[in-house]
Enzyme design. Sequence first.
Site, short mmCIF file in Angstrom:
data_model
loop_
_atom_site.label_atom_id
_atom_site.label_comp_id
_atom_site.label_asym_id
_atom_site.label_seq_id
_atom_site.Cartn_x
_atom_site.Cartn_y
_atom_site.Cartn_z
N TYR A 1 58.32 12.61 67.19
CA TYR A 1 56.76 12.92 66.86
C TYR A 1 55.71 12.38 67.83
O TYR A 1 54.58 12.35 67.72
CB TYR A 1 56.40 12.49 65.52
CG TYR A 1 57.05 13.31 64.37
CD1 TYR A 1 58.27 13.72 64.31
CD2 TYR A 1 56.26 13.79 63.31
CE1 TYR A 1 58.84 14.35 63.31
CE2 TYR A 1 56.81 14.66 62.28
CZ TYR A 1 57.97 14.88 62.26
OH TYR A 1 58.70 15.49 61.22
N LYS B 1 71.06 8.32 62.09
CA LYS B 1 72.10 9.28 62.61
C LYS B 1 72.88 8.58 63.79
O LYS B 1 72.87 9.09 65.09
CB LYS B 1 71.66 10.74 62.98
CG LYS B 1 72.79 11.73 63.36
CD LYS B 1 73.18 12.30 62.11
CE LYS B 1 74.56 13.38 62.19
NZ LYS B 1 75.11 13.46 61.02
N ASP C 1 72.49 12.96 56.67
CA ASP C 1 72.67 13.73 55.98
C ASP C 1 73.55 13.30 54.59
O ASP C 1 73.42 14.22 53.49
CB ASP C 1 73.96 14.84 56.66
CG ASP C 1 74.68 13.95 57.73
OD1 ASP C 1 74.49 12.54 57.89
OD2 ASP C 1 75.66 14.60 58.44
N ASP D 1 59.91 12.09 57.54
CA ASP D 1 59.00 13.24 57.08
C ASP D 1 59.64 14.27 56.14
O ASP D 1 59.36 14.52 55.12
CB ASP D 1 58.62 13.90 58.18
CG ASP D 1 57.72 14.98 58.13
OD1 ASP D 1 57.01 15.12 56.92
OD2 ASP D 1 57.42 15.49 58.73
#
Length: 362
Positions: A124, A192, A225, A249
């Site tokens: 972002y 991740k 995940d 987000d």
Amino acid sequence: MAHSVVLIRGDGIGPEIAEVTRRVLDATGVEFDWDVVDAGAAVMEKEGTPLPDSVLQKIRAQKVALKAPIATPVGTGFRSVNVALRQELELYACVRPCRTLPGIKTPFKDIDLVIVRENTEDLYAGIEFQRGAADTQELVQFIKSKQPKAALSGDVGISIKPISVEGTRRIVRFAFEYARTHGRRKVTAVHKANIMKFSDGLFLEVAHDVAKEYLDVEFSARIVDDMCMQLVKYPAQYDVLVLPNLYGDIISDLAAGMIGGLGVAPGANIGSKGAVFEATHGTAPDIAGLNKANPLALILSGVMMLHHLGEHDAARRVHSAVLSVLDEGKFVTADLRDDPKAPGAVGTREMGQAIIDRLVHA
Ligand code: NAI
């Protein structure tokens, strides 16, 4: 002494829910010196910008704002007033508590999560390279030099994901401090790092480092995940989550969905120079001006603001009054009812008044 607060009325349903929220907060007996301002589409025409400098200056001076939703004008070069506010005021932490509310239909029970999202970095940051542009071509050549077998043509758009040691340390410390001051037991860092070793890997490494400063709070880490699956299957095992911008987000909306949707989810954007408390839903133009909007998310953001201002007793009283109104289920807006079209729903003002009645008579 009265608390000086900037009240941004916003667009669409903004002015209606802002007014009701202000009345509820005033009814606590806490003194406020409200500085009511407009931003967004409401001022775009007059001032040529949806976020006038005067509004920013006021928030900088008062350090606390309560903000109703603002429409992002299309085709003005403004990415979003909300993003601009966060960047201009360096509101680096987005906090979204998601706790099960009585009388609101959801398949999930006993949810009590706080999502702490980093607000300034990651994908972002706005560092993007348009497909076909000269600098994109250079980057493509660079990538090909590293990975000759990559199926990468020049016809590609590129976004860069910066994650810094300083930015990560700041947000992870914020999450631990939040856990300490709010009596929470555990912080989980979400990442991740198995794939993005240099950006998420750094986030994870710094999170582990910071955790050593807070041995009184449990720490764990989860791959994003797996985190999604864990939240849906075993939500009670989680407490405060700290995440880089993009995962934050997404997971904050997932958690909001688990408690009934964005219409009931409060939020705050906090930095060292100020704090902006805001509902997470948008301006709902389809019901603007009809006294149909659910004011809950902004009122609960007001509860977060009361805590931020040190008015813990008033915060608890508003929160209990809200729970009592929801539990009874009589004075709620249409969106909170099993059948939103069935008669019997009340309006924004009436729901606000029911909360005030319970507050006063508590
Ligand atoms: P939205 O959240 O405004 O509306 C989606 C649906 O939810 C609509 O059917 C609406 O009626 C309903 N809804 C939303 N809030 C409600 C409430 N409090 N009570 C009852 N029903 C409610 O999302 P949408 O339509 O995508 O965005 C509309 C505008 O809001 C856009 O200009 C967008 O940029 C802006 N927006 C602003 C945000 C902010 O200021 N934080 C956040 C999200 C969107």
